[in-house]
Each structure stands twice: as C-alpha cells, then as structure tokens.
Motif scaffolding. Structure first.
Motif, PDB file in Angstrom:
ATOM      1  N   MET A 254      45.045  56.930 -78.896  1.00 37.28           N
ATOM      2  CA  MET A 254      46.319  56.267 -79.148  1.00 37.28           C
ATOM      3  C   MET A 254      46.082  54.895 -79.753  1.00 37.28           C
ATOM      4  O   MET A 254      45.044  54.277 -79.537  1.00 37.28           O
ATOM      5  N   LEU A 255      47.079  54.412 -80.499  1.00 36.35           N
ATOM      6  CA  LEU A 255      47.018  53.058 -81.062  1.00 36.35           C
ATOM      7  C   LEU A 255      47.047  52.050 -79.922  1.00 36.35           C
ATOM      8  O   LEU A 255      47.887  52.133 -79.038  1.00 36.35           O
ATOM      9  N   SER A 256      46.153  51.083 -79.989  1.00 34.47           N
ATOM     10  CA  SER A 256      46.065  50.099 -78.916  1.00 34.47           C
ATOM     11  C   SER A 256      47.062  48.962 -79.094  1.00 34.47           C
ATOM     12  O   SER A 256      47.642  48.768 -80.165  1.00 34.47           O
ATOM     13  N   MET A 257      47.220  48.201 -78.038  1.00 35.41           N
ATOM     14  CA  MET A 257      48.079  47.032 -78.054  1.00 35.41           C
ATOM     15  C   MET A 257      47.582  46.021 -79.088  1.00 35.41           C
ATOM     16  O   MET A 257      48.371  45.362 -79.757  1.00 35.41           O
ATOM     17  N   ASP A 258      46.263  45.893 -79.238  1.00 37.00           N
ATOM     18  CA  ASP A 258      45.695  44.955 -80.215  1.00 37.00           C
ATOM     19  C   ASP A 258      46.136  45.285 -81.638  1.00 37.00           C
ATOM     20  O   ASP A 258      46.458  44.397 -82.416  1.00 37.00           O
TER      21      ASP A 258
ATOM     22  N   ALA B 151      51.502  49.326 -75.561  1.00 33.04           N
ATOM     23  CA  ALA B 151      51.675  48.763 -76.902  1.00 33.04           C
ATOM     24  C   ALA B 151      53.124  48.856 -77.371  1.00 33.04           C
ATOM     25  O   ALA B 151      53.569  48.038 -78.170  1.00 33.04           O
ATOM     26  N   LEU B 152      53.845  49.818 -76.887  1.00 31.67           N
ATOM     27  CA  LEU B 152      55.212  50.027 -77.359  1.00 31.67           C
ATOM     28  C   LEU B 152      56.146  48.851 -77.070  1.00 31.67           C
ATOM     29  O   LEU B 152      56.911  48.459 -77.951  1.00 31.67           O
ATOM     30  N   PRO B 153      56.102  48.239 -75.884  1.00 30.12           N
ATOM     31  CA  PRO B 153      57.029  47.130 -75.622  1.00 30.12           C
ATOM     32  C   PRO B 153      56.806  45.907 -76.516  1.00 30.12           C
ATOM     33  O   PRO B 153      57.746  45.153 -76.764  1.00 30.12           O
ATOM     34  N   ILE B 154      55.587  45.700 -77.013  1.00 29.55           N
ATOM     35  CA  ILE B 154      55.346  44.512 -77.835  1.00 29.55           C
ATOM     36  C   ILE B 154      55.565  44.774 -79.321  1.00 29.55           C
ATOM     37  O   ILE B 154      55.526  43.863 -80.126  1.00 29.55           O
ATOM     38  N   ALA B 155      55.806  46.030 -79.687  1.00 25.74           N
ATOM     39  CA  ALA B 155      56.015  46.364 -81.100  1.00 25.74           C
ATOM     40  C   ALA B 155      57.381  45.858 -81.551  1.00 25.74           C
ATOM     41  O   ALA B 155      58.390  46.083 -80.896  1.00 25.74           O
ATOM     42  N   GLU B 156      57.371  45.159 -82.676  1.00 28.88           N
ATOM     43  CA  GLU B 156      58.633  44.721 -83.270  1.00 28.88           C
ATOM     44  C   GLU B 156      59.363  45.962 -83.788  1.00 28.88           C
ATOM     45  O   GLU B 156      58.732  46.954 -84.145  1.00 28.88           O
TER      46      GLU B 156
END
Length: 101
Positions: A14-18, A58-63
């Motif tokens: 999965m795509l990471s938060m970074d 990572a989803l909550p920080i995605a614009e």
C-alpha cells in the motif's frame, strides 16, 4: 500539476503516509519557491505508483485534490499526447498548403 513518481515500487502493498505527505508538500514548496502564498487551486498532485491502495493511516492526511495513477496510465497519456500533436501538426501543414495555393 506535480508528479510524485513511485514507479519503481513493487506492485504489492500500500502507499505509505510518507508518499501522500510528499505529494501534498511538493505544491507548497513550489509556491514558496515562486514567492506566492499558495499554489493555484487548479493545481493537483499526482502519485504515480503501481500500488492501488493507500495505507489507512495515509488516507486522513491526503488532501482532497491528490490523485493516484498507475505508470501504465501515465504512459498511455503520454502516447495519446504524442499522437494528438502529430495529428495537429499534419492538419496545420495541410491548411498551410491550401492557403499557399
């Protein structure tokens, strides 16, 4: 538009938060480099990755304007753009020839 290319990744996981954070901060850094307060609202960051999903953290920080594309999708768009350019060039040449007559 900014492109955060992660095309060398494996296609599992999965795509990471970074990665999500990097895609968002790129536009902010470009705005700062150009000495403006914020990037234009029409600009969007695109994460290019074979990974199809993001980690739950990572989803909550995605614009809301962050997009994900696969490397194949980006390549297809590039090929379409080249074909369109060639067609437009050929049309323009044909029009130029008709006008010269």
């Amino acid at each position: 538009m900014t492109v955060e290319a992660k095309s060398a990744q494996k296609s599992t996981g999965m795509l990471s938060m970074d990665y999500v954070r990097q895609s968002t901060t790129q536009l902010q850094m470009l705005a700062a480099d150009r000495d403006v307060e914020a990037p234009p609202e029409s600009n969007v960051p695109i994460i290019v990755s074979p990974l199809r999903t993001g980690r739950p953290d990572a989803l909550p920080i995605a614009e809301p304007h962050v997009y994900r594309a696969t490397p194949k999708s980006v390549l297809d768009i590039g090929h379409d753009a080249v074909r369109a350019r060639k067609e437009l060039r050929d049309i323009a040449r044909g029009v130029g020839r008709r006008l010269a007559r």
